[in-house]
Design a protein around this motif. Structure first.
Motif, mmCIF file in Angstrom:
data_model
loop_
_atom_site.group_PDB
_atom_site.id
_atom_site.type_symbol
_atom_site.label_atom_id
_atom_site.label_comp_id
_atom_site.label_asym_id
_atom_site.label_seq_id
_atom_site.Cartn_x
_atom_site.Cartn_y
_atom_site.Cartn_z
ATOM 1 N N LEU A 1 0.810 -1.215 0.000
ATOM 2 C CA LEU A 1 0.000 0.000 0.000
ATOM 3 C C LEU A 1 0.846 1.268 0.000
ATOM 4 O O LEU A 1 0.407 2.305 -0.490
ATOM 5 C CB LEU A 1 -0.959 -0.001 1.189
ATOM 6 N N LEU A 2 2.065 1.203 0.518
ATOM 7 C CA LEU A 2 2.956 2.368 0.490
ATOM 8 C C LEU A 2 3.206 2.818 -0.943
ATOM 9 O O LEU A 2 3.408 4.007 -1.201
ATOM 10 C CB LEU A 2 4.287 2.052 1.174
ATOM 11 N N GLU A 3 3.208 1.873 -1.884
ATOM 12 C CA GLU A 3 3.409 2.218 -3.292
ATOM 13 C C GLU A 3 2.222 3.004 -3.845
ATOM 14 O O GLU A 3 2.335 3.670 -4.852
ATOM 15 C CB GLU A 3 3.668 0.959 -4.118
ATOM 16 N N MET A 4 1.060 2.906 -3.168
ATOM 17 C CA MET A 4 -0.123 3.657 -3.569
ATOM 18 C C MET A 4 -0.305 4.881 -2.667
ATOM 19 O O MET A 4 -1.389 5.438 -2.572
ATOM 20 C CB MET A 4 -1.361 2.753 -3.526
ATOM 21 N N ARG A 5 0.761 5.238 -1.952
ATOM 22 C CA ARG A 5 0.792 6.391 -1.044
ATOM 23 C C ARG A 5 -0.253 6.311 0.063
ATOM 24 O O ARG A 5 -0.900 7.283 0.407
ATOM 25 C CB ARG A 5 0.660 7.688 -1.825
ATOM 26 N N THR A 6 -0.425 5.112 0.611
ATOM 27 C CA THR A 6 -1.309 4.928 1.759
ATOM 28 C C THR A 6 -0.773 3.767 2.582
ATOM 29 O O THR A 6 0.258 3.195 2.256
ATOM 30 C CB THR A 6 -2.775 4.689 1.312
ATOM 31 N N HIS A 7 -1.442 3.436 3.661
ATOM 32 C CA HIS A 7 -1.111 2.268 4.473
ATOM 33 C C HIS A 7 -2.382 1.789 5.150
ATOM 34 O O HIS A 7 -3.424 2.445 5.069
ATOM 35 C CB HIS A 7 0.006 2.571 5.478
ATOM 36 N N CYS A 8 -2.329 0.650 5.808
ATOM 37 C CA CYS A 8 -3.542 0.062 6.383
ATOM 38 C C CYS A 8 -4.210 0.991 7.384
ATOM 39 O O CYS A 8 -5.426 0.995 7.505
ATOM 40 C CB CYS A 8 -3.227 -1.282 7.037
ATOM 41 N N GLY A 9 -3.441 1.803 8.098
ATOM 42 C CA GLY A 9 -3.999 2.685 9.102
ATOM 43 C C GLY A 9 -4.910 3.766 8.546
ATOM 44 O O GLY A 9 -5.761 4.280 9.258
ATOM 45 N N ASN A 10 -4.741 4.132 7.284
ATOM 46 C CA ASN A 10 -5.611 5.171 6.718
ATOM 47 C C ASN A 10 -6.246 4.743 5.398
ATOM 48 O O ASN A 10 -6.746 5.567 4.663
ATOM 49 C CB ASN A 10 -4.864 6.498 6.550
ATOM 50 N N PHE A 11 -6.263 3.447 5.119
ATOM 51 C CA PHE A 11 -6.848 2.937 3.880
ATOM 52 C C PHE A 11 -8.369 3.050 3.932
ATOM 53 O O PHE A 11 -8.990 2.770 4.953
ATOM 54 C CB PHE A 11 -6.439 1.484 3.644
ATOM 55 N N ASN A 12 -8.988 3.462 2.830
ATOM 56 C CA ASN A 12 -10.437 3.574 2.749
ATOM 57 C C ASN A 12 -10.995 2.214 2.308
ATOM 58 O O ASN A 12 -11.007 1.891 1.136
ATOM 59 C CB ASN A 12 -10.823 4.672 1.741
ATOM 60 N N PHE A 13 -11.458 1.437 3.275
ATOM 61 C CA PHE A 13 -11.946 0.094 2.990
ATOM 62 C C PHE A 13 -13.304 0.092 2.302
ATOM 63 O O PHE A 13 -13.783 -0.953 1.881
ATOM 64 C CB PHE A 13 -12.007 -0.733 4.272
ATOM 65 N N THR A 14 -13.953 1.243 2.156
ATOM 66 C CA THR A 14 -15.251 1.300 1.483
ATOM 67 C C THR A 14 -15.097 1.577 -0.005
ATOM 68 O O THR A 14 -16.077 1.584 -0.730
ATOM 69 C CB THR A 14 -16.148 2.384 2.096
ATOM 70 N N MET A 15 -13.863 1.809 -0.473
ATOM 71 C CA MET A 15 -13.657 2.066 -1.902
ATOM 72 C C MET A 15 -14.191 0.902 -2.725
ATOM 73 O O MET A 15 -13.926 -0.254 -2.411
ATOM 74 C CB MET A 15 -12.162 2.247 -2.221
ATOM 75 N N GLY A 16 -14.935 1.202 -3.730
ATOM 76 C CA GLY A 16 -15.414 0.179 -4.660
ATOM 77 C C GLY A 16 -16.664 -0.545 -4.193
ATOM 78 O O GLY A 16 -17.195 -1.369 -4.905
ATOM 79 N N SER A 17 -17.130 -0.254 -2.982
ATOM 80 C CA SER A 17 -18.354 -0.916 -2.544
ATOM 81 C C SER A 17 -19.554 -0.172 -3.108
ATOM 82 O O SER A 17 -19.523 1.009 -3.357
ATOM 83 C CB SER A 17 -18.427 -0.968 -1.020
ATOM 84 N N SER A 18 -20.644 -0.895 -3.336
ATOM 85 C CA SER A 18 -21.827 -0.252 -3.911
ATOM 86 C C SER A 18 -22.932 -0.111 -2.910
ATOM 87 O O SER A 18 -22.941 -0.619 -1.863
ATOM 88 C CB SER A 18 -22.319 -1.034 -5.115
#
Length: 110
Positions: free
Chosen positions: A93-110
């Motif tokens: 996730l660091l390669e996507m400029r984020t990490h588990c502590g601030n990852f948006n787990f709702t991305m892509g949910s409908s």
């Protein structure tokens, strides 16, 4: 095995070293960049974050070559598909400029 930290540059995916590819069943690879392979033990030292296998255990057929532990999984998303019996591992996730502590787990949910 440890090295002087000053010998390596820095990237957003950790120390500027070559990535390590772990070959998985089914012909797939899991790529570990510097942040997943080297541990900063103090301000001047980086060490490989892998435990050396016992040579006696390595001689037993079916024994894994590497045991992946929490350090290698840090800041990766794991998706277990119990129905298919598969595991999917994200890129670091660091390669996507984020990490588990601030990852948006709702991305892509409908």
């Amino acid at each position: 095995m440890c090295y002087r930290a000053s010998a390596f540059g820095s990237t957003r995916a950790g120390p500027g070293v070559a990535s390590i590819d772990l070959m998985l069943d089914g012909g797939r690879n899991w790529t570990l960049p510097g942040a997943s392979s080297l541990v900063q033990v103090d301000g001047q030292t980086l060490c490989f974050g892998f435990v050396e296998m016992d040579p006696a255990a390595a001689a037993v057929p079916g024994t894994p070559a590497v045991v992946v532990r929490g350090f290698q999984m840090l800041d990766n998303l794991l998706l277990f598909d119990l129905e298919k019996g598969t595991l999917w591992i994200s890129e670091l996730l660091l390669e996507m400029r984020t990490h588990c502590g601030n990852f948006n787990f709702t991305m892509g949910s409908s």
